[in-house]
Design a protein around this motif. Structure first.
Motif, PDB file in Angstrom:
ATOM      1  N   ARG A 152       9.925 -16.168   2.582  1.00 59.47           N
ATOM      2  CA  ARG A 152       9.457 -15.109   3.480  1.00 59.47           C
ATOM      3  C   ARG A 152      10.371 -13.898   3.329  1.00 59.47           C
ATOM      4  O   ARG A 152      11.588 -14.038   3.268  1.00 59.47           O
ATOM      5  N   LEU A 153       9.784 -12.718   3.274  1.00 59.59           N
ATOM      6  CA  LEU A 153      10.563 -11.486   3.158  1.00 59.59           C
ATOM      7  C   LEU A 153       9.975 -10.417   4.072  1.00 59.59           C
ATOM      8  O   LEU A 153       8.813 -10.491   4.467  1.00 59.59           O
ATOM      9  N   ALA A 154      10.802  -9.410   4.360  1.00 57.71           N
ATOM     10  CA  ALA A 154      10.310  -8.213   5.046  1.00 57.71           C
ATOM     11  C   ALA A 154      10.441  -7.044   4.083  1.00 57.71           C
ATOM     12  O   ALA A 154      11.427  -6.943   3.343  1.00 57.71           O
ATOM     13  N   ILE A 155       9.419  -6.194   4.082  1.00 58.37           N
ATOM     14  CA  ILE A 155       9.473  -4.968   3.272  1.00 58.37           C
ATOM     15  C   ILE A 155       9.116  -3.796   4.180  1.00 58.37           C
ATOM     16  O   ILE A 155       8.376  -3.956   5.153  1.00 58.37           O
ATOM     17  N   ALA A 156       9.663  -2.617   3.859  1.00 54.53           N
ATOM     18  CA  ALA A 156       9.408  -1.448   4.699  1.00 54.53           C
ATOM     19  C   ALA A 156       9.047  -0.257   3.830  1.00 54.53           C
ATOM     20  O   ALA A 156       9.475  -0.155   2.677  1.00 54.53           O
ATOM     21  N   SER A 157       8.259   0.636   4.415  1.00 53.86           N
ATOM     22  CA  SER A 157       7.726   1.770   3.652  1.00 53.86           C
ATOM     23  C   SER A 157       8.731   2.919   3.570  1.00 53.86           C
ATOM     24  O   SER A 157       9.643   3.042   4.397  1.00 53.86           O
ATOM     25  N   LEU A 158       8.525   3.746   2.552  1.00 55.75           N
ATOM     26  CA  LEU A 158       9.257   5.008   2.423  1.00 55.75           C
ATOM     27  C   LEU A 158       8.210   6.105   2.372  1.00 55.75           C
ATOM     28  O   LEU A 158       7.711   6.463   1.307  1.00 55.75           O
ATOM     29  N   LEU A 159       7.820   6.589   3.559  1.00 59.84           N
ATOM     30  CA  LEU A 159       6.789   7.628   3.652  1.00 59.84           C
ATOM     31  C   LEU A 159       7.415   8.859   4.293  1.00 59.84           C
ATOM     32  O   LEU A 159       8.181   8.742   5.256  1.00 59.84           O
ATOM     33  N   GLU A 160       7.077  10.030   3.757  1.00 63.70           N
ATOM     34  CA  GLU A 160       7.670  11.266   4.298  1.00 63.70           C
ATOM     35  C   GLU A 160       6.931  11.686   5.559  1.00 63.70           C
ATOM     36  O   GLU A 160       6.320  12.761   5.614  1.00 63.70           O
ATOM     37  N   GLN A 161       6.971  10.836   6.547  1.00 61.89           N
ATOM     38  CA  GLN A 161       6.325  11.135   7.826  1.00 61.89           C
ATOM     39  C   GLN A 161       6.995  10.283   8.881  1.00 61.89           C
ATOM     40  O   GLN A 161       7.759   9.366   8.560  1.00 61.89           O
ATOM     41  N   TYR A 162       6.704  10.573  10.150  1.00 65.26           N
ATOM     42  CA  TYR A 162       7.348   9.835  11.234  1.00 65.26           C
ATOM     43  C   TYR A 162       6.921   8.375  11.231  1.00 65.26           C
ATOM     44  O   TYR A 162       7.743   7.470  11.300  1.00 65.26           O
ATOM     45  N   GLN A 163       5.609   8.128  11.130  1.00 66.11           N
ATOM     46  CA  GLN A 163       5.110   6.755  11.180  1.00 66.11           C
ATOM     47  C   GLN A 163       5.321   6.052   9.850  1.00 66.11           C
ATOM     48  O   GLN A 163       4.758   6.465   8.838  1.00 66.11           O
ATOM     49  N   ASN A 164       6.098   4.996   9.874  1.00 65.60           N
ATOM     50  CA  ASN A 164       6.261   4.146   8.710  1.00 65.60           C
ATOM     51  C   ASN A 164       5.855   2.728   9.101  1.00 65.60           C
ATOM     52  O   ASN A 164       5.416   2.499  10.226  1.00 65.60           O
ATOM     53  N   ARG A 165       5.975   1.789   8.137  1.00 69.89           N
ATOM     54  CA  ARG A 165       5.536   0.426   8.441  1.00 69.89           C
ATOM     55  C   ARG A 165       6.519  -0.612   7.912  1.00 69.89           C
ATOM     56  O   ARG A 165       7.198  -0.391   6.905  1.00 69.89           O
ATOM     57  N   VAL A 166       6.556  -1.743   8.603  1.00 71.53           N
ATOM     58  CA  VAL A 166       7.275  -2.921   8.121  1.00 71.53           C
ATOM     59  C   VAL A 166       6.255  -4.044   8.001  1.00 71.53           C
ATOM     60  O   VAL A 166       5.401  -4.206   8.886  1.00 71.53           O
TER      61      VAL A 166
ATOM     62  N   PRO B 299       0.808  -1.223   0.000  1.00 75.82           N
ATOM     63  CA  PRO B 299       0.000   0.000   0.000  1.00 75.82           C
ATOM     64  C   PRO B 299       0.843   1.276   0.000  1.00 75.82           C
ATOM     65  O   PRO B 299       0.303   2.373   0.078  1.00 75.82           O
ATOM     66  N   TRP B 300       2.165   1.138  -0.068  1.00 71.21           N
ATOM     67  CA  TRP B 300       3.057   2.297  -0.039  1.00 71.21           C
ATOM     68  C   TRP B 300       4.318   1.977  -0.833  1.00 71.21           C
ATOM     69  O   TRP B 300       4.552   0.851  -1.233  1.00 71.21           O
ATOM     70  N   HIS B 301       5.120   3.014  -1.043  1.00 73.51           N
ATOM     71  CA  HIS B 301       6.394   2.869  -1.750  1.00 73.51           C
ATOM     72  C   HIS B 301       7.333   2.039  -0.870  1.00 73.51           C
ATOM     73  O   HIS B 301       7.474   2.297   0.320  1.00 73.51           O
ATOM     74  N   ILE B 302       7.967   1.030  -1.478  1.00 74.68           N
ATOM     75  CA  ILE B 302       8.878   0.150  -0.715  1.00 74.68           C
ATOM     76  C   ILE B 302      10.301   0.688  -0.838  1.00 74.68           C
ATOM     77  O   ILE B 302      10.740   1.055  -1.928  1.00 74.68           O
ATOM     78  N   TYR B 303      11.020   0.712   0.281  1.00 70.60           N
ATOM     79  CA  TYR B 303      12.452   1.005   0.186  1.00 70.60           C
ATOM     80  C   TYR B 303      13.267  -0.166   0.719  1.00 70.60           C
ATOM     81  O   TYR B 303      13.837  -0.929  -0.046  1.00 70.60           O
ATOM     82  N   ALA B 304      13.303  -0.348   2.045  1.00 67.56           N
ATOM     83  CA  ALA B 304      14.094  -1.467   2.591  1.00 67.56           C
ATOM     84  C   ALA B 304      13.370  -2.785   2.341  1.00 67.56           C
ATOM     85  O   ALA B 304      12.141  -2.849   2.367  1.00 67.56           O
ATOM     86  N   MET B 305      14.144  -3.841   2.111  1.00 69.46           N
ATOM     87  CA  MET B 305      13.545  -5.159   1.808  1.00 69.46           C
ATOM     88  C   MET B 305      14.625  -6.216   1.981  1.00 69.46           C
ATOM     89  O   MET B 305      15.786  -5.963   1.691  1.00 69.46           O
TER      90      MET B 305
ATOM     91  N   GLU C 133       4.309  -0.862  13.076  1.00 70.15           N
ATOM     92  CA  GLU C 133       4.700   0.528  12.844  1.00 70.15           C
ATOM     93  C   GLU C 133       6.181   0.698  13.139  1.00 70.15           C
ATOM     94  O   GLU C 133       6.750   0.002  13.998  1.00 70.15           O
ATOM     95  N   HIS C 134       6.796   1.641  12.423  1.00 72.12           N
ATOM     96  CA  HIS C 134       8.227   1.884  12.571  1.00 72.12           C
ATOM     97  C   HIS C 134       8.482   3.378  12.500  1.00 72.12           C
ATOM     98  O   HIS C 134       7.978   4.041  11.601  1.00 72.12           O
ATOM     99  N   PRO C 135       9.285   3.929  13.435  1.00 73.94           N
ATOM    100  CA  PRO C 135       9.590   5.359  13.360  1.00 73.94           C
ATOM    101  C   PRO C 135      10.541   5.656  12.194  1.00 73.94           C
ATOM    102  O   PRO C 135      11.585   5.021  12.087  1.00 73.94           O
ATOM    103  N   TYR C 136      10.150   6.568  11.346  1.00 77.97           N
ATOM    104  CA  TYR C 136      10.928   6.937  10.150  1.00 77.97           C
ATOM    105  C   TYR C 136      11.054   5.742   9.199  1.00 77.97           C
ATOM    106  O   TYR C 136      10.860   4.596   9.596  1.00 77.97           O
ATOM    107  N   PRO C 137      11.373   6.005   7.936  1.00 78.73           N
ATOM    108  CA  PRO C 137      11.550   4.878   6.993  1.00 78.73           C
ATOM    109  C   PRO C 137      12.837   4.116   7.309  1.00 78.73           C
ATOM    110  O   PRO C 137      13.901   4.724   7.410  1.00 78.73           O
ATOM    111  N   PRO C 138      12.763   2.799   7.475  1.00 76.02           N
ATOM    112  CA  PRO C 138      14.003   2.043   7.693  1.00 76.02           C
ATOM    113  C   PRO C 138      14.929   2.155   6.481  1.00 76.02           C
ATOM    114  O   PRO C 138      14.478   2.057   5.342  1.00 76.02           O
TER     115      PRO C 138
END
Length: 347
Positions: A45-59, A28-34, A80-85
């Protein structure tokens, strides 16, 4: 390839996916870390993390369902994750001897634990080395030591690299590694790591002699940052690095510093990611803003090749590829991330 309202069409595309050995997940968002999970009991199995220009990001933790060719996320394993990983890595524990841990870097290094019954993910530790200051130099990257999994090395824009003992939650060593921001770090053995920096150098450190480092390479134009580093796990004489905003990948032999052993020059735009094959000493994958993932055979590395080396495999994605990881426990599979899509490719 994503939800579709026409069931017949969905069956067709599933069939197509199974045949083509390319599976796609839309976040549902732009992926950066993976990154890939390493444990042999958690295939695909993989982990993906969001690149959102806000404090709350997601993994999110996602997994391919082999029976129907769908990559699914499990809402219980999304957090939830603080800042984009800037990076995410699963514990290098192929034999499943240790707790199921994930590490992420952003403002701090955080270790997360996946519950044994897969019911949730909890933060196990927040590792902050700047206790006396309320500001921390953001972490650009980190690497988990495969030979000694209690060690994680982080790189920071404050010019330092920090080696953590994550079991004791203490700092082993902090080094001023470069003259400018450190952008990436990679282990080359139990006590040896390398880093790249905005100062344009690749430096190798040995924890037995912390006062010294060896400069393996400096970019030919002054003030050209090096942004990524990959150390060949199968043949630690070789490493590869990316120059900021450059379409070439520089491959180095640490026995012959300063002179690249080969430069890979077939990308048409900036290269963003590199991954050595986990099971072969002479293959590397590169990906970039030309939407291409290229696999190279470097077995002829030492000999001059007229016109330069060509890749042996090329895959074109739907957008600029920002992230690339080669699965160490399933070496037939490479994962790429572009825009809001994760794709895993059989190579």
């Amino acid at each position: 390839m994503g939800a579709s309202s026409d069931p017949n069409q969905q069956d067709g595309s599933d069939e197509q996916q199974r045949r083509s050995e390319i599976y796609t997940y839309e976040a549902p968002w732009h992926i950066y870390a993976m990154n890939w999970s390493v444990r042999k009991d958690k295939k695909y199995r993989l982990a993906i993390a969001s690149l959102l220009e806000q404090y709350q990001n997601r993994v999110e933790i996602v997994q391919l369902d082999d029976s129907n060719g769908e990559i699914r996320s499990d809402p219980k394993l999304s957090f939830e994750h603080p800042y984009p990983p800037t990076k995410v890595i699963f514990i290098p524990d192929k034999e499943c001897q240790k707790p199921d841990l994930i590490a992420t870097s952003s403002d701090y290094l955080r270790i997360w634990r996946v519950a044994n019954d897969n019911s949730r993910v909890d933060m196990k530790s927040l590792l902050n080395n700047n206790r006396n200051s309320e500001f921390s130099g953001p972490l650009t990257s980190f690497d988990w030591n495969e030979a000694e999994p209690r060690r994680i090395g982080t790189s920071s824009i404050d010019t330092t690299c920090t080696i953590w003992d994550i079991e004791r939650e203490t700092v082993d060593t902090q080094l001023i590694a470069h003259d400018k921001e450190v952008y990436d770090i990679a282990w080359g053995g139990v006590g040896v790591f390398a880093s790249v920096s905005a100062d344009g150098s690749v430096r190798v450190f040995d924890l037995r002699d912390k006062e010294h480092s060896t400069i393996i390479y400096e970019s030919s134009e002054p003030d050209t940052p090096l942004v990524r580093l990959g150390w060949n796990k199968q043949d630690p004489r070789y490493m590869a690095t990316i120059i900021m905003d450059s379409a070439k990948v520089v491959v180095l032999d640490i026995r012959f510093p300063t002179l690249p052993v080969v430069e890979l020059q077939r990308h048409q735009a900036s290269v963003n990611a590199i991954a050595w094959a986990p099971h072969s000493s002479c293959h590397i994958c590169t990906a970039g803003d030309d939407s291409q993932a290229l696999i190279w055979d470097l077995s002829s590395m030492g000999q001059p090749i007229e016109g330069g080396l060509d890749p042996i495999l090329a895959y074109t994605a739907g957008a600029e590829i920002e992230q690339l990881q080669w699965s160490s426990s399933q070496p037939d599979w490479v994962a790429i991330a572009f825009s809001n899509k994760l794709q895993i490719l059989r190579v």
